[in-house]
Design an enzyme around this catalytic site. Structure first.
Site, PDB file in Angstrom:
ATOM      1  N   GLU A 161       0.785  -1.231   0.000  1.00 48.13           N
ATOM      2  CA  GLU A 161       0.000   0.000   0.000  1.00 48.13           C
ATOM      3  C   GLU A 161       0.821   1.287   0.000  1.00 48.13           C
ATOM      4  OE1 GLU A 161      -3.077  -0.099   2.976  1.00 48.13           O
ATOM      5  OE2 GLU A 161      -4.095  -1.783   2.040  1.00 48.13           O
ATOM      6  N   GLU A 355      -5.323  -8.533   0.204  1.00 49.48           N
ATOM      7  CA  GLU A 355      -5.995  -8.286   1.486  1.00 49.48           C
ATOM      8  C   GLU A 355      -7.459  -8.005   1.240  1.00 49.48           C
ATOM      9  OE1 GLU A 355      -4.521  -5.115   3.996  1.00 49.48           O
ATOM     10  OE2 GLU A 355      -2.452  -5.778   3.726  1.00 49.48           O
TER      11      GLU A 355
HETATM   12  C1  FCB Z   1      -4.537  -2.282   5.244  1.00 50.09           C
HETATM   13  C2  FCB Z   1      -3.163  -2.639   5.756  1.00 50.09           C
HETATM   14  C3  FCB Z   1      -3.155  -3.765   6.762  1.00 50.09           C
HETATM   15  C4  FCB Z   1      -4.340  -3.694   7.704  1.00 50.09           C
HETATM   16  C5  FCB Z   1      -5.636  -3.519   6.948  1.00 50.09           C
HETATM   17  C6  FCB Z   1      -6.870  -3.481   7.797  1.00 50.09           C
HETATM   18  O1  FCB Z   1      -4.550  -0.943   4.865  1.00 50.09           O
HETATM   19  O2  FCB Z   1      -2.316  -3.017   4.696  1.00 50.09           O
HETATM   20  O3  FCB Z   1      -1.922  -3.745   7.425  1.00 50.09           O
HETATM   21  O4  FCB Z   1      -4.147  -2.739   8.651  1.00 50.09           O
HETATM   22  O5  FCB Z   1      -5.575  -2.372   6.163  1.00 50.09           O
END
Ligand code: FCB
Length: 447
Positions: A161, A355
């Site tokens: 990110e 994610e």
């Molecule tokens: C993302 C992050 C991860 C976690 C999630 C909820 O932005 O990459 O580390 O905190 O959100």
């Protein structure tokens, strides 16, 4: 039903689950320091008392095995691997070798994130992302760790990110290192981050046979409120327009255009012409080396419609939508349809969801169980949409965030995303109902 090669996994990150901040010669990271400052973390917790995976990694691998995932995404703490004199730290390296060995011997493939936000403080003290030297420091670290881990995996994510690193850490200052930089300085940071990515790709290719490499940005996609070709087209265009008046460091094209197309978007050069960073000869070639896959983190989306003049109208998502236990997490399942679709259409690379997950107000019942119906529903609804798009694009996998409850950055330990509940009073791991639900999904390759 997903195809038989589709990968189901789980994701975590070092600072969020490891604990053990002063162990085995680890040096401080920007998060070790940021969390010490009063007011930075909502519930005044920090990563030192989290799931303590540094000590309990064997137990965690057992959980992964029981869950049935074929891949585990975790990150390496740079601060364990390299000391303050920029030399390798054998004890830290050994920890990650042991973790990888444990995974591989249980039939689980490591997917390694090289940078998930815990920058060594000593590098921050030299300017962090503002100082181009960060690129050679990263080169050294990536060289050391990928040589050590190449017997166990060929899959790497360079940076997690970039958007959040820049927006929350360097523009609004609510994440470490807590800076509020000017536009000019932010552009320098973006460029150095891209150089770090490119350098890592080069080093991994040298060290790891058949390496398979990606980066993991994030997006809050625009979701067309109705099925309408014009609306879809406008949403798509807006997703990839670099808007200097918006949060430009939170936008996809400033990162992925240089990486995939070998150049910043055209309007970047015009819109920022007086404050461009120093782009040296060879920089764009380094940044745009071939990658094999685009990983992407998706949690939520923003609805969009057309007004009477056919202009895009963006919904206010702050009220009226079901929202998880953090204010930004509206439950919008078609995020996992439109997000991957836009990306594939523009960049034409294989895609995996690195994610996706739900923050629930989990409560431990008297009989030591967690009935997290909302999380189960979230997973079901999102995976239905992902399944749909998997028939239209080259989609390789899905990683649930997260295996364990963990330290949720500026929100602290009280925000829970795990399939496994952590009882922070004794570090006991308790499988939530969603753990068994995801286990079934993996077994059946679908819901
Ligand atoms: C993302 C992050 C991860 C976690 C999630 C909820 O932005 O990459 O580390 O905190 O959100």
């Amino acid at each position: 039903m997903f195809n038989k090669n589709f990968v189901f996994g789980c994701a975590t990150a070092s600072y969020q689950i490891e604990g053990a901040p002063n162990v085995d010669n680890k040096v401080p990271s920007i998060w070790d320091n940021f969390t010490k400052i009063k007011g930075n973390i909502d519930d005044s917790t920090d990563g030192s008392t989290c799931a303590l995976s540094y000590y309990k990694y064997k137990e965690d691998v057992k959980l992964l095995k029981e869950l049935g995932v074929s891949s585990y995404r975790f990150s390496i703490a740079w601060t364990r691997v390299i000391d303050e004199n920029n030399n390798p730290n054998e004890k830290g390296i050994q920890y990650y070798i042991s973790l990888c060995k444990e995974l591989v011997s249980n039939g689980i493939k490591p997917l390694i994130t090289l940078y998930h936000w815990d920058l060594p403080q000593w590098i921050q003290d030299k300017g962090g992302f503002l100082n181009r030297d960060i690129v050679s420091y990263f080169e050294k670290y990536v060289d050391v760790i990928t040589k050590a881990l190449s017997p166990y995996t060929n899959e790497f994510i360079t940076v997690n990110e970039p958007q959040v690193i820049l927006t929350l850490g360097h523009m609004y200052g609510v994440h470490a290192p807590g800076l509020k930089l000017s536009t000019k300085d932010l552009l320098v940071c973006v460029h150095n981050l891209l150089l770090m990515h490119g350098t890592a790709v080069k080093v991994i290719r040298k060290n790891v046979p058949s390496s398979f490499i990606g980066i993991a940005p994030c997006m809050r996609p625009l979701i067309p409120i109705t099925k309408d070709d014009l609306l879809y087209k406008k949403c798509y265009e807006a997703m990839f327009y670099l808007d200097k008046n918006g949060e430009f460091v939170n936008q996809t094209p400033i990162y992925l255009d240089p990486i995939i197309f070998g150049n910043y978007p055209k309007n970047y050069y015009e819109d920022f012409k007086d404050i461009l960073p120093d782009i040296k000869e060879g920089d764009l070639e380094l940044i745009s080396q071939k990658i094999d896959i685009i990983y992407y983190n998706f949690y939520t989306g923003t609805y969009a419609s057309l007004d009477e003049n056919n202009n895009l109208k963006i919904a206010d998502m702050s009220k009226g939508y079901k929202t998880g236990n953090v204010p930004w997490l509206q439950v919008i399942p078609s995020t996992l349809y439109y997000g991957p679709k836009y990306l594939y259409e523009r960049y034409k690379h294989p895609i995996a969801i690195s994610e996706n997950g739900y923050c629930n107000d989990d409560i431990l019942s008297k009989d030591n169980k967690v009935h997290d119906e909302e999380r189960i529903e979230y997973i079901n609804e999102y995976l239905k949409e992902l399944d749909k798009v998997s028939k239209e694009i080259d989609l390789r996998g899905y990683y649930y965030w997260s295996l364990l409850d963990n330290f949720e950055w500026n929100n602290g330990l009280s925000k829970r995303f795990g399939l496994v509940y952590i009882n922070y009073s004794n570090n006991e791991r308790i499988k939530k109902d969603s753990f068994f639900h995801y286990q079934n999904i993996i077994k059946n390759k679908g819901i």
